[in-house]
Design a protein around this motif. Structure first.
Motif, PDB file in Angstrom:
ATOM      1  N   PRO A 109       0.834  -1.197   0.000  1.00  7.17           N
ATOM      2  CA  PRO A 109       0.000   0.000   0.000  1.00  7.17           C
ATOM      3  C   PRO A 109       0.873   1.253   0.000  1.00  7.17           C
ATOM      4  O   PRO A 109       1.940   1.271   0.596  1.00  7.17           O
ATOM      5  N   PHE A 110       0.423   2.280  -0.705  1.00  2.27           N
ATOM      6  CA  PHE A 110       1.171   3.529  -0.747  1.00  2.27           C
ATOM      7  C   PHE A 110       0.188   4.667  -0.946  1.00  2.27           C
ATOM      8  O   PHE A 110      -0.968   4.459  -1.292  1.00  2.27           O
ATOM      9  N   SER A 111       0.668   5.863  -0.733  1.00  2.84           N
ATOM     10  CA  SER A 111      -0.151   7.056  -0.922  1.00  2.84           C
ATOM     11  C   SER A 111       0.618   8.017  -1.812  1.00  2.84           C
ATOM     12  O   SER A 111       1.802   8.281  -1.578  1.00  2.84           O
ATOM     13  N   MET A 112      -0.060   8.522  -2.842  1.00  5.82           N
ATOM     14  CA  MET A 112       0.591   9.448  -3.756  1.00  5.82           C
ATOM     15  C   MET A 112      -0.450  10.436  -4.270  1.00  5.82           C
ATOM     16  O   MET A 112      -1.539  10.030  -4.671  1.00  5.82           O
ATOM     17  N   ASN A 113      -0.128  11.712  -4.211  1.00  7.15           N
ATOM     18  CA  ASN A 113      -0.989  12.733  -4.793  1.00  7.15           C
ATOM     19  C   ASN A 113      -0.596  12.923  -6.242  1.00  7.15           C
ATOM     20  O   ASN A 113       0.564  13.217  -6.542  1.00  7.15           O
ATOM     21  N   ILE A 114      -1.557  12.769  -7.140  1.00 12.85           N
ATOM     22  CA  ILE A 114      -1.301  12.957  -8.567  1.00 12.85           C
ATOM     23  C   ILE A 114      -2.043  14.213  -9.007  1.00 12.85           C
ATOM     24  O   ILE A 114      -3.262  14.295  -8.894  1.00 12.85           O
ATOM     25  N   VAL A 115      -1.278  15.173  -9.496  1.00 12.76           N
ATOM     26  CA  VAL A 115      -1.836  16.457  -9.913  1.00 12.76           C
ATOM     27  C   VAL A 115      -1.994  16.443 -11.428  1.00 12.76           C
ATOM     28  O   VAL A 115      -1.045  16.106 -12.142  1.00 12.76           O
ATOM     29  N   PRO A 116      -3.181  16.789 -11.944  1.00 13.82           N
ATOM     30  CA  PRO A 116      -3.371  16.812 -13.402  1.00 13.82           C
ATOM     31  C   PRO A 116      -2.341  17.710 -14.079  1.00 13.82           C
ATOM     32  O   PRO A 116      -2.027  18.796 -13.593  1.00 13.82           O
ATOM     33  N   GLY A 117      -1.800  17.231 -15.181  1.00 11.33           N
ATOM     34  CA  GLY A 117      -0.824  18.003 -15.945  1.00 11.33           C
ATOM     35  C   GLY A 117       0.620  17.729 -15.588  1.00 11.33           C
ATOM     36  O   GLY A 117       1.518  18.104 -16.313  1.00 11.33           O
ATOM     37  N   GLN A 118       0.850  17.072 -14.459  1.00  8.63           N
ATOM     38  CA  GLN A 118       2.230  16.728 -14.103  1.00  8.63           C
ATOM     39  C   GLN A 118       2.541  15.340 -14.652  1.00  8.63           C
ATOM     40  O   GLN A 118       1.655  14.567 -14.971  1.00  8.63           O
ATOM     41  N   ASN A 119       3.812  15.021 -14.697  1.00  7.94           N
ATOM     42  CA  ASN A 119       4.241  13.795 -15.356  1.00  7.94           C
ATOM     43  C   ASN A 119       4.533  12.669 -14.369  1.00  7.94           C
ATOM     44  O   ASN A 119       5.458  11.911 -14.564  1.00  7.94           O
ATOM     45  N   ASP A 120       3.753  12.557 -13.276  1.00 15.81           N
ATOM     46  CA  ASP A 120       3.954  11.452 -12.332  1.00 15.81           C
ATOM     47  C   ASP A 120       3.502  10.149 -12.972  1.00 15.81           C
ATOM     48  O   ASP A 120       2.474  10.106 -13.643  1.00 15.81           O
ATOM     49  N   LYS A 121       4.266   9.103 -12.746  1.00  8.89           N
ATOM     50  CA  LYS A 121       3.937   7.801 -13.325  1.00  8.89           C
ATOM     51  C   LYS A 121       3.789   6.782 -12.209  1.00  8.89           C
ATOM     52  O   LYS A 121       4.598   6.743 -11.287  1.00  8.89           O
ATOM     53  N   LEU A 122       2.767   5.970 -12.292  1.00  4.18           N
ATOM     54  CA  LEU A 122       2.623   4.838 -11.376  1.00  4.18           C
ATOM     55  C   LEU A 122       3.408   3.686 -11.973  1.00  4.18           C
ATOM     56  O   LEU A 122       3.177   3.301 -13.122  1.00  4.18           O
ATOM     57  N   ILE A 123       4.331   3.155 -11.198  1.00  8.08           N
ATOM     58  CA  ILE A 123       5.217   2.095 -11.700  1.00  8.08           C
ATOM     59  C   ILE A 123       4.801   0.772 -11.088  1.00  8.08           C
ATOM     60  O   ILE A 123       4.528   0.682  -9.912  1.00  8.08           O
TER      61      ILE A 123
END
Length: 130
Positions: A109-123
């Motif tokens: 389990p993990f927690s990550m804030n993903i903001v629209p327009g940024q280049n975060d990737k779920l791996i």
């Protein structure tokens, strides 16, 4: 009594073996040889300095999941590290530094804030998103 490596390998891949996915690590071409630093804007490694090959299915036995001083002396020990006993018949037997090993039968389990327009990737393989 004589030790049989063939029987030991069969034991590790059979009754006590668990399924893992292994990815070998390679230094990214963007790494600066003099400092070892990666370029932050690199599209291959995203600034990590390491790229990984395709996942390969492998079997190994979970030996221990708690830090042990004796094992930590062999290298860097990070929280969450586990000790595996890898049979010689496994492709993961060639594992090296910075390789990625993922247990097939467990989740993290993990927690990550993903903001629209940024280049975060779920791996990795995503089981669920809440």
């Amino acid at each position: 009594m004589r030790f049989s490596s063939a029987r030991f390998n069969a034991f590790l891949t059979g009754p006590v073996g668990q399924s893992f996915m292994w990815r070998s690590a390679f230094a990214c071409p963007c790494v600066v040889p003099h400092s070892g630093a990666a370029k932050a804007e690199c599209p291959l490694c995203n600034g990590k300095g390491t790229i990984w090959g395709e996942e390969v299915s492998a079997r190994a036995a979970m030996t221990n999941q708690s830090p042990q001083k004796a094992i930590a002396m062999f290298g860097v020990w990070e929280p969450g590290d586990a000790v595996l006993t890898i049979p010689a018949s496994s492709p993961m037997y060639a594992a090296g530094r910075y390789d990625s090993v993922r247990s097939v039968d467990s989740t993290n389990p993990f927690s990550m804030n993903i903001v629209p327009g940024q280049n975060d990737k779920l791996i990795g393989t995503i089981v669920s998103i809440s």
